[in-house]
Motif scaffolding. Structure first.
Motif, PDB file in Angstrom:
ATOM      1  N   HIS A 117       1.132 -31.273  37.430  1.00 39.56           N
ATOM      2  CA  HIS A 117       1.347 -32.582  38.156  1.00 39.56           C
ATOM      3  C   HIS A 117       2.418 -33.299  37.386  1.00 39.56           C
ATOM      4  O   HIS A 117       3.429 -33.832  38.074  1.00 39.56           O
ATOM      5  CB  HIS A 117       0.251 -33.380  38.388  1.00 39.56           C
ATOM      6  CG  HIS A 117       0.557 -34.553  39.152  1.00 39.56           C
ATOM      7  ND1 HIS A 117       0.896 -34.665  40.425  1.00 39.56           N
ATOM      8  CD2 HIS A 117       0.529 -35.843  38.559  1.00 39.56           C
ATOM      9  CE1 HIS A 117       1.014 -35.801  40.761  1.00 39.56           C
ATOM     10  NE2 HIS A 117       0.700 -36.764  39.725  1.00 39.56           N
ATOM     11  N   LEU A 118       2.408 -33.543  36.172  1.00 35.86           N
ATOM     12  CA  LEU A 118       3.429 -34.307  35.282  1.00 35.86           C
ATOM     13  C   LEU A 118       4.635 -33.682  35.315  1.00 35.86           C
ATOM     14  O   LEU A 118       5.760 -34.490  35.506  1.00 35.86           O
ATOM     15  CB  LEU A 118       2.868 -34.511  34.038  1.00 35.86           C
ATOM     16  CG  LEU A 118       3.552 -35.140  33.005  1.00 35.86           C
ATOM     17  CD1 LEU A 118       3.936 -36.822  33.518  1.00 35.86           C
ATOM     18  CD2 LEU A 118       3.051 -35.216  31.775  1.00 35.86           C
ATOM     19  N   ARG A 120       5.901 -31.528  37.448  1.00 38.55           N
ATOM     20  CA  ARG A 120       6.741 -31.617  38.623  1.00 38.55           C
ATOM     21  C   ARG A 120       7.164 -32.909  38.976  1.00 38.55           C
ATOM     22  O   ARG A 120       8.167 -33.279  39.342  1.00 38.55           O
ATOM     23  CB  ARG A 120       5.860 -31.280  39.932  1.00 38.55           C
ATOM     24  CG  ARG A 120       5.503 -29.816  40.002  1.00 38.55           C
ATOM     25  CD  ARG A 120       4.766 -29.394  41.088  1.00 38.55           C
ATOM     26  NE  ARG A 120       4.293 -27.855  41.199  1.00 38.55           N
ATOM     27  CZ  ARG A 120       2.998 -27.550  40.898  1.00 38.55           C
ATOM     28  NH1 ARG A 120       2.099 -28.549  40.759  1.00 38.55           N
ATOM     29  NH2 ARG A 120       2.805 -26.289  40.917  1.00 38.55           N
ATOM     30  N   LEU A 121       6.494 -34.145  38.664  1.00 38.22           N
ATOM     31  CA  LEU A 121       6.836 -35.441  38.608  1.00 38.22           C
ATOM     32  C   LEU A 121       8.114 -35.679  37.689  1.00 38.22           C
ATOM     33  O   LEU A 121       9.166 -36.282  38.334  1.00 38.22           O
ATOM     34  CB  LEU A 121       5.833 -36.343  38.169  1.00 38.22           C
ATOM     35  CG  LEU A 121       6.111 -37.865  38.313  1.00 38.22           C
ATOM     36  CD1 LEU A 121       6.162 -38.423  39.847  1.00 38.22           C
ATOM     37  CD2 LEU A 121       4.818 -38.695  37.563  1.00 38.22           C
ATOM     38  N   VAL A 124      11.315 -34.315  39.629  1.00 41.13           N
ATOM     39  CA  VAL A 124      11.507 -34.956  40.513  1.00 41.13           C
ATOM     40  C   VAL A 124      12.351 -36.369  40.169  1.00 41.13           C
ATOM     41  O   VAL A 124      13.270 -36.796  40.784  1.00 41.13           O
ATOM     42  CB  VAL A 124      10.248 -35.473  41.688  1.00 41.13           C
ATOM     43  CG1 VAL A 124      10.585 -36.642  42.449  1.00 41.13           C
ATOM     44  CG2 VAL A 124       9.393 -34.152  42.146  1.00 41.13           C
ATOM     45  N   VAL A 125      11.742 -36.770  39.150  1.00 39.30           N
ATOM     46  CA  VAL A 125      12.406 -38.141  38.705  1.00 39.30           C
ATOM     47  C   VAL A 125      13.877 -37.951  38.149  1.00 39.30           C
ATOM     48  O   VAL A 125      14.776 -38.581  38.587  1.00 39.30           O
ATOM     49  CB  VAL A 125      11.580 -38.769  37.459  1.00 39.30           C
ATOM     50  CG1 VAL A 125      12.330 -39.532  36.502  1.00 39.30           C
ATOM     51  CG2 VAL A 125      10.220 -39.321  37.932  1.00 39.30           C
TER      52      VAL A 125
END
Length: 259
Positions: A117-118, A120-121, A124-125
């Motif tokens: 999750h981190l 992918r985040l 995205v950032v």
């Protein structure tokens, strides 16, 4: 000289695109390459393949002709593409430095900290940061009045060469370039330094073999960081002007680094 430039940059471009595509295919196809390090590595490879395709084909084409021209829309597309992929890559390099520091400083907690999750985040950032950065650049440059001359002393369209063509006072806009493009490079460079300071501090408690292994893991990343950030800071962290060595400096982070 034009034939030498054609051959040299054609070879660099082919190696860059083919090499980065093979990296992406290898990481995607292999079930063993699932750790965050490889997850992040595939993204800069995609960015490098795209980034080198923005300006290098134009340079190769120009080396075949005496008269080298580009349309206004094509020029604006180059500006947007350079800063979109360049901004995303700068942020991703910082993310990869953070990933490296977690792996070395907190190896037992690595998998829990760098969760999917981190990861992918953070990706995205980086993409959102690249889009925002490129949009800001294009919105202010496309509104400038260009009434002649229309000759750019560069092999690509970029902010500083275009500011010198505008029929208006561009002093404030030149400061804006340093504040936006220069700031994103400088900020991420400081974040990178923090990550590497943490790594160096952590290595004090490791054996010589452990230090060498950690440094060998980070060596290629450090090399890319130097090739990207030093030229970028040289070009953008100064008053807006097109200097004679800008073309040579730009070659490093637009062609050599992706290769």
């Amino acid at each position: 000289m034009q034939k030498i430039i054609l051959f040299m940059f054609l070879v660099i471009y082919i190696i860059s695109v083919v090499g980065n595509v093979f990296i992406m295919i290898t990481i995607t196809a292999s079930p063993l390459l699932r750790p965050p390090m490889y997850f992040f590595l595939a993204r800069p490879s995609f960015i490098d393949a795209c980034y080198s395709s923005i300006n290098t084909p134009q340079l190769i084409t120009d080396s075949l002709h005496e008269k080298r021209t580009i349309r206004f829309n094509g020029c604006m597309t180059q500006v947007f593409g350079e800063h979109f992929f360049g901004g995303a890559e700068v942020i991703l390099l910082t993310v990869m430095a953070y990933d490296c520091s977690v792996a070395i400083c907190k190896p037992l907690h690595y998998t829990s900290i760098m969760s999917q999750h981190l990861c992918r985040l953070l990706v995205v950032v980086s993409w959102v940061g690249g889009i925002l950065h490129a949009t800001i650049q294009i919105l202010f440059i496309v509104q400038l009045p260009f009434c002649g001359p229309n000759i750019i002393d560069h092999f690509m369209c970029d902010l500083n060469p275009l500011l010198s063509l505008a029929c208006t006072d561009t002093h404030i806009l030149g400061l804006f370039v340093a504040a936006s493009s220069g700031f994103i490079c400088l900020l991420n460079f400081f974040l990178l330094l923090i990550s590497y300071v943490a790594i160096v501090h952590s290595l004090k408690n490791h054996s010589l073999e452990g230090r060498l292994k950690a440094l060998s893991t980070c060596a290629s990343h450090i090399m890319v960081v130097v090739l990207v950030f030093v030229p970028c800071l040289t070009v953008y962290m100064r008053p807006a002007a097109t200097l004679p060595f800008d073309k040579e400096v730009t070659v490093f982070y637009t062609m050599i680094t992706p290769c």
